[in-house]
Design a protein around this motif. Structure first.
Motif, mmCIF file in Angstrom:
data_model
loop_
_atom_site.group_PDB
_atom_site.id
_atom_site.type_symbol
_atom_site.label_atom_id
_atom_site.label_comp_id
_atom_site.label_asym_id
_atom_site.label_seq_id
_atom_site.Cartn_x
_atom_site.Cartn_y
_atom_site.Cartn_z
ATOM 1 N N PRO A 47 93.467 6.479 35.831
ATOM 2 C CA PRO A 47 93.811 7.733 36.700
ATOM 3 C C PRO A 47 92.765 8.002 37.818
ATOM 4 C CG PRO A 47 93.523 8.229 34.388
ATOM 5 C CD PRO A 47 93.294 6.795 34.554
ATOM 6 N N MET A 48 91.579 7.455 37.772
ATOM 7 C CA MET A 48 90.379 7.552 38.983
ATOM 8 C C MET A 48 90.900 6.843 40.094
ATOM 9 S SD MET A 48 86.553 6.103 38.965
ATOM 10 C CE MET A 48 87.373 4.280 38.762
ATOM 11 N N ILE A 49 91.575 5.674 39.847
ATOM 12 C CA ILE A 49 91.880 4.719 41.065
ATOM 13 C C ILE A 49 93.110 5.284 41.545
ATOM 14 C CG2 ILE A 49 93.006 2.380 41.541
ATOM 15 C CD1 ILE A 49 89.951 2.514 41.049
ATOM 16 N N VAL A 50 94.153 5.765 40.655
ATOM 17 C CA VAL A 50 95.278 6.468 41.449
ATOM 18 C C VAL A 50 94.905 7.582 42.361
ATOM 19 C CG1 VAL A 50 97.511 7.631 40.867
ATOM 20 C CG2 VAL A 50 96.766 5.552 39.620
ATOM 21 N N LYS A 51 93.979 8.303 41.853
ATOM 22 C CA LYS A 51 93.701 9.503 42.349
ATOM 23 C C LYS A 51 92.696 9.130 43.824
ATOM 24 C CE LYS A 51 90.655 13.604 42.057
ATOM 25 N NZ LYS A 51 89.551 13.376 43.019
ATOM 26 N N GLN A 52 91.981 8.199 43.762
ATOM 27 C CA GLN A 52 91.372 7.733 44.954
ATOM 28 C C GLN A 52 92.363 6.953 46.229
ATOM 29 O OE1 GLN A 52 87.523 5.627 44.225
ATOM 30 N NE2 GLN A 52 86.973 7.176 42.868
ATOM 31 N N LEU A 53 93.183 6.140 45.604
ATOM 32 C CA LEU A 53 94.237 5.617 46.525
ATOM 33 C C LEU A 53 94.831 6.737 47.154
ATOM 34 C CD1 LEU A 53 95.411 2.738 44.201
ATOM 35 C CD2 LEU A 53 94.495 2.491 46.374
ATOM 36 N N THR A 54 95.353 7.578 46.363
ATOM 37 C CA THR A 54 96.183 8.666 46.971
ATOM 38 C C THR A 54 95.252 9.523 48.000
ATOM 39 O OG1 THR A 54 97.505 9.019 44.931
ATOM 40 C CG2 THR A 54 97.500 10.844 46.395
ATOM 41 N N GLU A 55 94.173 9.770 47.739
ATOM 42 C CA GLU A 55 93.399 10.509 48.630
ATOM 43 C C GLU A 55 92.895 9.751 49.779
ATOM 44 O OE1 GLU A 55 89.850 11.292 46.247
ATOM 45 O OE2 GLU A 55 90.487 13.088 45.384
ATOM 46 N N VAL A 56 92.491 8.541 49.821
ATOM 47 C CA VAL A 56 92.168 7.766 50.870
ATOM 48 C C VAL A 56 93.417 7.438 51.975
ATOM 49 C CG1 VAL A 56 90.448 6.763 49.929
ATOM 50 C CG2 VAL A 56 92.351 5.443 49.955
ATOM 51 N N THR A 57 94.550 7.498 51.610
ATOM 52 C CA THR A 57 95.969 7.294 52.212
ATOM 53 C C THR A 57 96.488 8.510 52.437
ATOM 54 O OG1 THR A 57 97.259 6.830 50.233
ATOM 55 C CG2 THR A 57 96.118 4.908 51.349
ATOM 56 N N ALA A 58 96.134 9.699 52.178
ATOM 57 C CA ALA A 58 96.784 10.958 52.303
ATOM 58 C C ALA A 58 98.288 10.892 51.678
ATOM 59 C CB ALA A 58 96.800 11.419 53.824
ATOM 60 N N ALA A 59 98.133 10.285 50.504
ATOM 61 C CA ALA A 59 99.088 10.059 49.769
ATOM 62 C C ALA A 59 100.465 9.395 50.093
ATOM 63 C CB ALA A 59 99.785 11.568 49.346
ATOM 64 N N ARG A 60 100.029 8.423 51.286
ATOM 65 C CA ARG A 60 101.182 7.633 51.867
ATOM 66 C C ARG A 60 101.452 6.384 51.070
ATOM 67 N NH1 ARG A 60 98.333 9.558 56.438
ATOM 68 N NH2 ARG A 60 96.828 7.950 56.075
ATOM 69 N N VAL A 61 100.563 5.948 50.176
ATOM 70 C CA VAL A 61 100.577 4.653 49.510
ATOM 71 C C VAL A 61 101.625 4.913 48.507
ATOM 72 C CG1 VAL A 61 98.785 5.143 47.904
ATOM 73 C CG2 VAL A 61 99.467 2.702 48.357
ATOM 74 N N GLN A 62 102.358 3.669 48.245
ATOM 75 C CA GLN A 62 103.426 3.950 46.885
ATOM 76 C C GLN A 62 102.957 2.972 45.801
ATOM 77 O OE1 GLN A 62 107.414 2.699 48.028
ATOM 78 N NE2 GLN A 62 107.021 3.467 50.193
ATOM 79 N N ILE A 63 102.850 3.795 44.691
ATOM 80 C CA ILE A 63 102.275 3.029 43.640
ATOM 81 C C ILE A 63 103.127 3.064 42.460
ATOM 82 C CG2 ILE A 63 100.180 3.225 41.989
ATOM 83 C CD1 ILE A 63 98.626 4.993 43.638
ATOM 84 N N GLU A 64 103.287 1.634 42.137
ATOM 85 C CA GLU A 64 104.143 1.115 40.883
ATOM 86 C C GLU A 64 103.308 0.745 39.860
ATOM 87 O OE1 GLU A 64 107.970 -0.828 42.177
ATOM 88 O OE2 GLU A 64 107.037 -0.561 44.176
ATOM 89 N N GLN A 65 103.431 1.483 38.629
ATOM 90 C CA GLN A 65 102.600 0.909 37.459
ATOM 91 C C GLN A 65 103.556 0.401 36.183
ATOM 92 O OE1 GLN A 65 99.796 3.915 35.972
ATOM 93 N NE2 GLN A 65 99.929 4.949 37.916
ATOM 94 N N GLU A 66 103.080 -0.738 35.747
ATOM 95 C CA GLU A 66 103.902 -1.382 34.970
ATOM 96 C C GLU A 66 103.158 -1.268 33.468
ATOM 97 O OE1 GLU A 66 104.111 -5.610 35.592
ATOM 98 O OE2 GLU A 66 104.691 -5.062 37.637
ATOM 99 N N ASP A 67 103.745 -1.534 32.366
ATOM 100 C CA ASP A 67 103.218 -1.302 31.099
ATOM 101 C C ASP A 67 101.909 -2.135 30.916
ATOM 102 O OD1 ASP A 67 105.371 0.111 30.521
ATOM 103 O OD2 ASP A 67 106.246 -1.396 29.407
ATOM 104 N N ALA A 68 100.891 -1.617 30.042
ATOM 105 C CA ALA A 68 99.672 -2.272 29.938
ATOM 106 C C ALA A 68 99.855 -3.654 29.311
ATOM 107 C CB ALA A 68 98.880 -1.264 29.023
ATOM 108 N N VAL A 69 98.905 -4.479 29.769
ATOM 109 C CA VAL A 69 98.881 -5.952 29.238
ATOM 110 C C VAL A 69 97.660 -6.261 29.153
ATOM 111 C CG1 VAL A 69 101.144 -6.641 30.179
ATOM 112 C CG2 VAL A 69 99.033 -7.059 31.392
#
Length: 208
Positions: free
Chosen positions: A182-204
């Motif tokens: 949650p923290m990393i997704v939030k920070q990635l979104t903030e530093v790129t002004a929500a321009r980054v596309q984030i695709e998450q997979e199942d935990a391994v």
């Protein structure tokens, strides 16, 4: 699910001698009961002429299926001590088999416990332990301008870039500890002004 656990990746073997009895310890990474039993049978065939092939294993990751056997030794003198070494080292997804060739001298209960314990420790010492952590693989797609910001953010959190593709955009693959997602997704979104596309997979589980 366990957030992390210790295991081995490479097999190990070592031998100790106690009053002319040989105790040969083998350890292997096994993730299921089927793999553990196949390993046990492999050692039994290899040492078909040995008096005892005692074992213990802890497998199935978060389920931690545990089994042990004294294989004809007095109860509690072989399999349980081997298992106690495994649990004492906080290992999972491993199987240890200790083969004994009788040397002609009875060791007694205490002597057997010490010998099987030492043989189990010896084979663990012959390989390397690693920590596997529960992570979420992510695929990030970003423009070149934001990529520098993302690199800086990932560096601050010691998150390595596992793979990258450079085309019209930059695509990178990373793994994030499950608790940090949650923290990393939030920070990635903030530093790129929500321009980054984030695709998450199942935990391994991944070696860290």
């Amino acid at each position: 699910m366990l957030k992390e656990y210790r295991t081995i990746l490479e097999p190990g073997t070592d031998e100790i001698v106690e009053k002319k009895s040989r105790f040969i310890g083998y350890i292997r990474h096994t993730e299921t009961e089927e793999e553990a039993n196949a390993f046990i049978n492999e050692i039994r065939k290899k040492h078909f002429d040995a008096r005892h092939n005692c074992f213990a294993y802890s497998v199935d990751g978060q389920q931690q299926t545990i089994r042990f056997s004294d294989d004809g030794e007095p109860g509690g003198t072989a399999g349980k001590p081997i298992l106690e070494v495994i649990t004492g080292k906080e290992l999972c997804d491993v199987c240890i088999v200790v083969t004994r060739y009788f040397g002609g001298t009875l060791l007694g209960t205490g002597g057997l416990v010490r010998a099987y314990t030492d043989a189990a420790k010896a084979c663990i010492g012959a390989t390397d332990m690693v920590t596997k952590c529960l992570v979420v693989p992510m695929r990030l797609t970003t423009n070149y301008t934001d990529f520098g910001k993302i690199q800086y953010l990932l560096g601050n959190h010691n998150i390595p870039v596992l793979d990258s593709e450079y085309g019209e955009n930059v695509v990178v693959r990373i793994e994030v500890l499950v608790d940090d997602v949650p923290m990393i997704v939030k920070q990635l979104t903030e530093v790129t002004a929500a321009r980054v596309q984030i695709e998450q997979e199942d935990a391994v589980y991944s070696v860290r």
